[in-house]
Design a protein around this motif. Structure first.
Motif, PDB file in Angstrom:
ATOM      1  N   ARG A  39       0.851  -1.190   0.000  1.00  0.00           N
ATOM      2  CA  ARG A  39       0.000   0.000   0.000  1.00  0.00           C
ATOM      3  C   ARG A  39       0.880   1.231   0.000  1.00  0.00           C
ATOM      4  NH1 ARG A  39      -5.383  -1.768   3.461  1.00  0.00           N
ATOM      5  NH2 ARG A  39      -5.424  -3.851   2.545  1.00  0.00           N
ATOM      6  N   ALA A  40       0.653   2.067  -0.985  1.00  0.00           N
ATOM      7  CA  ALA A  40       1.419   3.313  -1.084  1.00  0.00           C
ATOM      8  C   ALA A  40       0.823   4.286  -0.081  1.00  0.00           C
ATOM      9  CB  ALA A  40       1.360   3.849  -2.511  1.00  0.00           C
ATOM     10  N   GLU A  41       1.086   4.038   1.202  1.00  0.00           N
ATOM     11  CA  GLU A  41       0.508   4.843   2.277  1.00  0.00           C
ATOM     12  C   GLU A  41       1.257   6.169   2.331  1.00  0.00           C
ATOM     13  OE1 GLU A  41      -2.078   3.898   3.951  1.00  0.00           O
ATOM     14  OE2 GLU A  41      -2.076   1.707   4.171  1.00  0.00           O
ATOM     15  N   PRO A  42       0.570   7.257   2.046  1.00  0.00           N
ATOM     16  CA  PRO A  42       1.273   8.543   2.021  1.00  0.00           C
ATOM     17  C   PRO A  42       1.473   9.130   3.426  1.00  0.00           C
ATOM     18  CG  PRO A  42      -1.011   8.831   1.373  1.00  0.00           C
ATOM     19  CD  PRO A  42      -0.839   7.376   1.696  1.00  0.00           C
ATOM     20  N   SER A  43       0.855   8.488   4.431  1.00  0.00           N
ATOM     21  CA  SER A  43       0.930   9.090   5.758  1.00  0.00           C
ATOM     22  C   SER A  43       2.035   8.446   6.579  1.00  0.00           C
ATOM     23  CB  SER A  43      -0.406   8.908   6.472  1.00  0.00           C
ATOM     24  OG  SER A  43      -0.765   7.544   6.440  1.00  0.00           O
ATOM     25  N   ARG A  44       2.572   9.226   7.483  1.00  0.00           N
ATOM     26  CA  ARG A  44       3.569   8.711   8.408  1.00  0.00           C
ATOM     27  C   ARG A  44       2.892   8.433   9.734  1.00  0.00           C
ATOM     28  NH1 ARG A  44       8.937  12.309   7.407  1.00  0.00           N
ATOM     29  NH2 ARG A  44       7.954  12.637   5.385  1.00  0.00           N
ATOM     30  N   THR A  45       2.642   7.171  10.022  1.00  0.00           N
ATOM     31  CA  THR A  45       2.031   6.826  11.308  1.00  0.00           C
ATOM     32  C   THR A  45       2.864   5.711  11.923  1.00  0.00           C
ATOM     33  OG1 THR A  45       0.638   4.949  10.698  1.00  0.00           O
ATOM     34  CG2 THR A  45      -0.228   7.146  10.188  1.00  0.00           C
ATOM     35  N   VAL A  46       2.565   5.366  13.169  1.00  0.00           N
ATOM     36  CA  VAL A  46       3.303   4.270  13.814  1.00  0.00           C
ATOM     37  C   VAL A  46       2.691   2.921  13.468  1.00  0.00           C
ATOM     38  CG1 VAL A  46       4.161   5.710  15.688  1.00  0.00           C
ATOM     39  CG2 VAL A  46       2.011   4.441  15.983  1.00  0.00           C
ATOM     40  N   ARG A  47       1.704   2.896  12.577  1.00  0.00           N
ATOM     41  CA  ARG A  47       1.083   1.592  12.271  1.00  0.00           C
ATOM     42  C   ARG A  47       0.821   1.335  10.796  1.00  0.00           C
ATOM     43  NH1 ARG A  47      -4.782   1.917  14.741  1.00  0.00           N
ATOM     44  NH2 ARG A  47      -5.517   3.766  13.672  1.00  0.00           N
ATOM     45  N   HIS A  48       1.438   2.109   9.936  1.00  0.00           N
ATOM     46  CA  HIS A  48       1.323   1.855   8.499  1.00  0.00           C
ATOM     47  C   HIS A  48       2.684   1.580   7.887  1.00  0.00           C
ATOM     48  CE1 HIS A  48      -2.616   3.841   9.063  1.00  0.00           C
ATOM     49  NE2 HIS A  48      -2.985   3.038   8.075  1.00  0.00           N
ATOM     50  N   LEU A  49       2.730   0.499   7.119  1.00  0.00           N
ATOM     51  CA  LEU A  49       3.897   0.169   6.312  1.00  0.00           C
ATOM     52  C   LEU A  49       3.458   0.181   4.859  1.00  0.00           C
ATOM     53  CD1 LEU A  49       5.048  -2.951   8.375  1.00  0.00           C
ATOM     54  CD2 LEU A  49       6.348  -0.817   8.175  1.00  0.00           C
ATOM     55  N   CYS A  50       4.388   0.317   3.944  1.00  0.00           N
ATOM     56  CA  CYS A  50       4.020   0.224   2.525  1.00  0.00           C
ATOM     57  C   CYS A  50       4.041  -1.224   2.042  1.00  0.00           C
ATOM     58  CB  CYS A  50       4.959   1.084   1.686  1.00  0.00           C
ATOM     59  SG  CYS A  50       4.758   2.822   2.099  1.00  0.00           S
ATOM     60  N   GLU A  51       4.724  -2.067   2.787  1.00  0.00           N
ATOM     61  CA  GLU A  51       4.746  -3.509   2.485  1.00  0.00           C
ATOM     62  C   GLU A  51       4.530  -4.231   3.807  1.00  0.00           C
ATOM     63  OE1 GLU A  51       7.938  -5.475  -0.090  1.00  0.00           O
ATOM     64  OE2 GLU A  51       8.561  -6.037   1.914  1.00  0.00           O
ATOM     65  N   TYR A  52       3.453  -4.985   3.921  1.00  0.00           N
ATOM     66  CA  TYR A  52       3.216  -5.706   5.167  1.00  0.00           C
ATOM     67  C   TYR A  52       2.703  -7.100   4.858  1.00  0.00           C
ATOM     68  CZ  TYR A  52      -1.874  -4.840   4.798  1.00  0.00           C
ATOM     69  OH  TYR A  52      -3.180  -4.807   4.393  1.00  0.00           O
ATOM     70  N   TRP A  53       2.793  -7.986   5.850  1.00  0.00           N
ATOM     71  CA  TRP A  53       2.337  -9.370   5.674  1.00  0.00           C
ATOM     72  C   TRP A  53       0.904  -9.476   6.149  1.00  0.00           C
ATOM     73  CZ3 TRP A  53       4.907 -13.520   3.377  1.00  0.00           C
ATOM     74  CH2 TRP A  53       6.129 -13.160   2.818  1.00  0.00           C
ATOM     75  N   HIS A  54       0.119 -10.087   5.293  1.00  0.00           N
ATOM     76  CA  HIS A  54      -1.324 -10.043   5.448  1.00  0.00           C
ATOM     77  C   HIS A  54      -1.839 -11.475   5.514  1.00  0.00           C
ATOM     78  CE1 HIS A  54      -4.916  -7.416   3.821  1.00  0.00           C
ATOM     79  NE2 HIS A  54      -5.155  -7.888   5.014  1.00  0.00           N
ATOM     80  N   LEU A  55      -2.491 -11.804   6.621  1.00  0.00           N
ATOM     81  CA  LEU A  55      -3.116 -13.119   6.763  1.00  0.00           C
ATOM     82  C   LEU A  55      -4.583 -12.961   6.398  1.00  0.00           C
ATOM     83  CD1 LEU A  55      -2.877 -16.106   7.909  1.00  0.00           C
ATOM     84  CD2 LEU A  55      -3.919 -15.153   9.965  1.00  0.00           C
ATOM     85  N   GLU A  56      -5.016 -13.697   5.387  1.00  0.00           N
ATOM     86  CA  GLU A  56      -6.382 -13.514   4.905  1.00  0.00           C
ATOM     87  C   GLU A  56      -7.119 -14.848   4.804  1.00  0.00           C
ATOM     88  OE1 GLU A  56      -4.979 -10.623   1.550  1.00  0.00           O
ATOM     89  OE2 GLU A  56      -6.895  -9.865   2.318  1.00  0.00           O
ATOM     90  N   PRO A  57      -7.804 -15.241   5.885  1.00  0.00           N
ATOM     91  CA  PRO A  57      -8.636 -16.440   5.853  1.00  0.00           C
ATOM     92  C   PRO A  57      -9.970 -16.137   5.174  1.00  0.00           C
ATOM     93  CG  PRO A  57      -7.831 -15.967   8.071  1.00  0.00           C
ATOM     94  CD  PRO A  57      -7.659 -14.739   7.254  1.00  0.00           C
TER      95      PRO A  57
END
Ligand code: ATP
Ligand code: MN
Length: 436
Positions: free
Chosen positions: A213-231
């Motif tokens: 996700r090309a997250e334009p915001s700087r927060t302590v909980r957003h990465l541009c690449e993260y591991w996603h578990l999707e059941p």
């Protein structure tokens, strides 16, 4: 002594007490070093811990002693000696060396105490050797292991989704575009739509893959690449979906608290906090959540999505995660099924983690009927042409199903109570960093 081979003890077994008074060889890197007169204390680390080695000139000979005492922090070293219990040594054991060999001195290590956050991110490839990051990465591994174990016991199948996709999953604002032989393609934001495909063959499935996700915001909980578990589960309604989520979170929290209390404590996390995470969790509707947040002083109106501040207010006195259900359909993705008993809202839930960590899961019952899906695509100004294969699932043998997405780093951040999501992943990708 040769650095290769298997004839070496792990420092962890020395610290467990099983090798006391035995002669051992260890292999690792210099963690700390102090020489005074004819004795050099090297604290040596390997993947399992650190142990102090007492190296005396008389015992190892002059030339070995000199090279050991000249070792840099992170020089590679082999030590042979007898394990002694010693209350003064870190971890309670010391190796009294009879022989020592510097495998490679290398260059002086650039990371010393009190470096800036930016410097430590620039040298992330070196900083990953620190005790703190090593412990966090071990905990991350265990958390993922227990998640997989949970789904294995539940009879789920793990499948591999494509990472390169031809169309946006939920609309385009945060997509990374790539050139695919001259055509536009994207790095996936979520594998959910593909996970839905897998349910038609294997019923209960999950995907564990990176989302971008090309997250334009700087927060302590957003990465541009993260591991996603999707059941994704066939013949599950939203109630069953939520019950599965709370059982999953309970499972992984109990396993970590029971099996790895020392690792948690080394990271600064009290195991009791995870021990408290038992199903069922509290449930509140979006409407209730907005009222509670507004009453506690948040600046939010009905119809707006919950932000970090609202999520913190909602969970500040909670010991366990909280479900927030029935969001207005306008602020949620097109594939979430409308709640027949609460029109205008969808059959969804976000899971908010306590201690201000905020959202860790978003899940919902999926639209499974053709007409409703076509209507909602239209309402969302999405082109059915881009979703032909997804619509097909509503043409051939459709059935009710539900699923959710869990951000692994969000879960790790909460479970370990980290200040920032970047420490939940080895090489964090953020708006201003793709190096190293
Ligand atoms: P948020 O509102 O916090 O940005 P979201 O609504 O965009 O989250 P979803 O699209 O529902 O999140 O994604 C499912 C899960 O993926 C989230 O609950 C969260 O755990 C995780 N997630 C989403 N975006 C990110 C990100 N940029 N970095 C890390 N994890 C994320
Ligand atoms: Mn988001």
């Amino acid at each position: 002594m040769d650095a290769l081979g298997t004839d070496f003890a792990k420092i962890g077994s020395i610290l467990s007490g099983s090798l006391t008074n035995s002669k051992v060889r260890i292999r690792g890197w210099v963690h700390r070093s102090r020489t005074s007169g004819g004795i050099c204390f090297l604290v040596v680390r390997d993947s399992t811990g650190v142990v102090q080695c007492a190296i005396k000139k008389d015992a190892v000979g002059e030339s070995s002693f000199i090279s050991a005492s000249q070792a840099y922090i992170e020089s590679t070293i082999l030590v042979e000696g007898v394990v002694k219990q010693d209350a003064r040594a870190p971890g309670g054991y010391e190796i009294s060396a009879s022989s020592v060999k510097l495998v490679a001195q290398g260059e002086p290590f650039p990371i010393a105490k009190d470096q800036s956050v930016e410097f430590l991110l620039d040298t992330r490839h070196l900083w990953l050797r620190s005790q703190r990051l090593t412990n966090i990465m071990k905990a991350r591994h265990k958390i993922i292991f227990y998640l997989r174990e949970f789904f294995e016991k539940e009879g789920f199948w793990e499948l591999a989704p494509p990472i390169i996709t031809g169309a946006a999953c939920e609309g385009g604002s945060t997509l990374f575009e790539i050139s695919y032989f001259g055509e536009k393609a994207y790095l996936t934001q979520s594998s959910q739509l593909y996970a839905e495909v897998f349910t038609t063959a294997l019923e209960n499935v999950y995907v564990l893959a990176p989302s971008f996700r090309a997250e334009p915001s700087r927060t302590v909980r957003h990465l541009c690449e993260y591991w996603h578990l999707e059941p994704e589960m066939a013949f599950y309604d939203q109630k069953m979906n939520m019950r599965l989520q709370e059982r999953m979170l309970e499972y992984v929290c109990q396993k970590m608290a029971d099996s790895h209390p020392d690792l948690l404590l080394a990271i600064g996390r009290q195991p009791e906090k995870l021990k408290a995470v038992r199903a069922p969790f509290k449930r509140m509707t979006y409407e209730e959540a907005v009222e509670i947040a507004a009453r506690s002083g948040a600046n939010i109106k009905k119809g707006q999505d919950l932000g970090a501040d609202e999520e913190a207010l909602l969970t500040k006195d909670e010991e366990k995660p909280v479900f927030v259900t029935n969001f207005p359909k306008e602020i949620k993705a097109f594939y979430m099924r409308e709640d027949p008993s609460n029109p205008g809202t969808v059959l969804n839930a976000d899971v908010l983690a306590p201690e201000a960590h905020g959202e860790i899961i978003g899940g919902s019952e999926r639209i499974w009927e053709y007409d409703e899906l076509m209507r909602r695509l239209k309402e969302n100004n999405l082109n059915p042409k881009d979703y032909e294969w997804y619509i097909d699932l509503r043409r051939y043998g459709p059935f009710p199903h539900s699923g959710f997405g869990l951000g692994i780093e969000r879960l790790v951040k909460w479970m370990l109570n980290l200040d920032h999501i970047r420490d939940a992943i080895p090489f964090p990708r953020t708006i201003n960093r793709v190096y190293p």
